[in-house]
Each structure stands twice: as structure tokens, then as C-alpha cells.
Design an enzyme around this catalytic site. Sequence first.
Site, mmCIF file in Angstrom:
data_model
loop_
_atom_site.group_PDB
_atom_site.id
_atom_site.type_symbol
_atom_site.label_atom_id
_atom_site.label_comp_id
_atom_site.label_asym_id
_atom_site.label_seq_id
_atom_site.Cartn_x
_atom_site.Cartn_y
_atom_site.Cartn_z
ATOM 1 N N HIS A 155 41.138 38.334 43.792
ATOM 2 C CA HIS A 155 40.405 39.561 43.461
ATOM 3 C C HIS A 155 39.885 39.403 42.044
ATOM 4 O O HIS A 155 40.646 39.196 41.106
ATOM 5 C CB HIS A 155 41.304 40.787 43.566
ATOM 6 C CG HIS A 155 40.551 42.074 43.369
ATOM 7 N ND1 HIS A 155 40.037 42.796 44.427
ATOM 8 C CD2 HIS A 155 40.199 42.751 42.241
ATOM 9 C CE1 HIS A 155 39.404 43.863 43.964
ATOM 10 N NE2 HIS A 155 39.482 43.861 42.642
ATOM 11 N N CYS A 156 38.574 39.520 41.893
ATOM 12 C CA CYS A 156 37.939 39.274 40.598
ATOM 13 C C CYS A 156 37.518 40.597 39.965
ATOM 14 O O CYS A 156 36.710 41.340 40.537
ATOM 15 C CB CYS A 156 36.720 38.373 40.789
ATOM 16 S SG CYS A 156 35.872 37.976 39.237
ATOM 17 N N VAL A 157 38.059 40.877 38.786
ATOM 18 C CA VAL A 157 37.720 42.129 38.104
ATOM 19 C C VAL A 157 36.283 42.106 37.595
ATOM 20 O O VAL A 157 35.668 43.166 37.431
ATOM 21 C CB VAL A 157 38.690 42.399 36.934
ATOM 22 C CG1 VAL A 157 40.098 42.607 37.452
ATOM 23 C CG2 VAL A 157 38.664 41.262 35.915
ATOM 24 N N VAL A 160 34.301 43.212 40.504
ATOM 25 C CA VAL A 160 34.864 44.435 41.099
ATOM 26 C C VAL A 160 34.945 44.288 42.618
ATOM 27 O O VAL A 160 34.569 45.197 43.366
ATOM 28 C CB VAL A 160 34.032 45.679 40.718
ATOM 29 C CG1 VAL A 160 34.856 46.937 40.898
ATOM 30 C CG2 VAL A 160 33.551 45.600 39.287
ATOM 31 N N ASN A 161 35.404 43.143 43.068
ATOM 32 C CA ASN A 161 35.439 42.863 44.494
ATOM 33 C C ASN A 161 36.374 41.692 44.743
ATOM 34 O O ASN A 161 36.691 40.933 43.822
ATOM 35 C CB ASN A 161 34.031 42.522 45.004
ATOM 36 C CG ASN A 161 33.895 42.640 46.499
ATOM 37 O OD1 ASN A 161 34.838 43.027 47.205
ATOM 38 N ND2 ASN A 161 32.729 42.312 47.017
#
Length: 308
Positions: A155-157, A160-161
Amino acid sequence: MYRSGAVMAWNVFRFCTALRGLGSIMILLVLGVVALSYYAVVFSIYGPALTSASLHSFIALLVLLFFHALLVMLLWSYFSVVLTDPGSVPPNYRPVVDEEIGEVDRLTASESSQLTTPQPTNTRIRYCRKCNHIKPPRCHHCSVCGRCVLKMDHHCVWVVNCVGALNYKYFLLFLFYTLLETTLVTLSLLPYFITFFSDGEIAGSPSTLATTFLAFVLNLAFALSVFGFLIMHASLVSGNTTTIEAYEKKTSPKWRYDLGRKRNFEQVFGTVVRYWFIPAYSEEDLRRMPALHGLEYPSKPDLDSQEP
């Protein structure tokens, strides 16, 4: 023991809630860095240089052409990652065969009753007790998104996904074009950064100089960090694995989905060369490559019974 487990679960919940709360803040931060770089390169330095009748104007034209071309590809790739669903488990999904032996859970009696078609050979099937459904191969549950994601990488901040089966290529292109763009901006601003610390005079207001200095530092930092991240993911693609799978199979000498570097690359980018550098797939690849849909993956027959 129970209390410590409850506290840990609460802390993880708070952490995941905080990540979800970042939301548009991270997108605005990315766009803020882009805007800062655009102002420094286009408006402060190389835009005004176009009016000078010298070699410097030709260099400025080249810099601006490459800058805008890379910027378009960067933003296209970035919003493709942000807006593309990484892949969800279809409703009423049922595995046709025993698709994965590694990292599995035995079904309980209540879970087994949910299978509409008895499968006596499938004594071990991956099942998500949070989503209450069977997990396809290479699928993992994301605590931030609150659902299972097909071929989840992480999950990549920043986007945002989740990064998964359906947007992993777009994520890699985002890293690639970010590296090229930040490197170009860093090299373009380097002469002015050097002059900033020398005795030479630099034209412009103090705010313009401060903007140029900040843009150089930020782009240099992003270029170095993204370079390392891109090298790591290039290694993962060459082995046809994900960040999560690389951690899970670290004790396994062989990987059942490692089909060789060429085929591993095609499992992510497709086989049509003209589509390799854009965040899209050809209709031909989407039609004949099930791996691009995230539910089925070719593997080595001799390793199909591989344990992690």
C-alpha cells in the site's frame, strides 16, 4: 497475552486509519513538488532564457521540451496508479484447481460449506477470514484498504492506493518517469545551485533564489530515493515476485512463478513493445494474457507443489 494482542491490534488499526486519513494530502504534496519544480525551471530560469539570442536559448529549448514531455508521462502514470483499482476478488470467486500451496489455511467446516462445488482434492485453500471469501493465488489482504487485493505488492501512501495486479505497471512507470524528471531538474538547476554558494551573482529576487534552491534539494532527494526504489522493483520484476512474496519466500531457493526474465517482464508490461512505456495495455495482451487480470498466473509445473 490477550491484552498485549488487543493493544497491538488497536495500534495497527490506528495506523491504518491514519494512512487512510492522509488521502488527498499526499496527492497535493506531490502536485506541490511538481508546481515548485515547474516554477523554478520554466518561469525562473529556462523560460526567460528563450529570448536570448545565443546557444543558451537552444539549450533552454531542449531542457523545456524534455521537461514537459517527461512531466506529461509522469502525471499520466501517477494518476493512472491513483485512479486504477489494483484488483479485487470477484464475487463468488471459486478456484478451479488447487492453485497455491504456499501460505494457506485449512478451511473450517463453516468455511468449507460456502463452496458450492465440492472439491475433494482441494484439502487446503487460501481463505481470508477478514473478507470471508476464498483468496485467488498471489492475493493478500490490505489492512489499509480493508479488502483483499490481487497480486498485492504494497500500500503506497504517495498514490493513496494499493499497488496490485491491475496498476503495478503504472506504478513502475511512475517511478521511472519520476526518476528521469527529477534527474533532469537536478542537472538543470545544478549550475545555479553551485553559483549560489560561490561568489558569482545570480539574477532574480530572493524569493526566486529560495525557490530554485528548494526545488534543487527536493528533486535531488527524490531522484536518489526513487533510484533505489526502482532498482528494488526491477529486481522483483525480473524474478516475477512482489514485495510481500519476496519476504514470504526468502527461505525458498526457487519460485514457482519465475518463468525467466523475458516472460517475467511480459507478465507485468505485456508483449507489445509500443505499450511498454505508457500506462496502458494492448487489447491483444488483455485478451490472451490472464495474468494481466490478476486471477490466473502461469507457473512451473515441477514447482506447483512448492511449499514456502
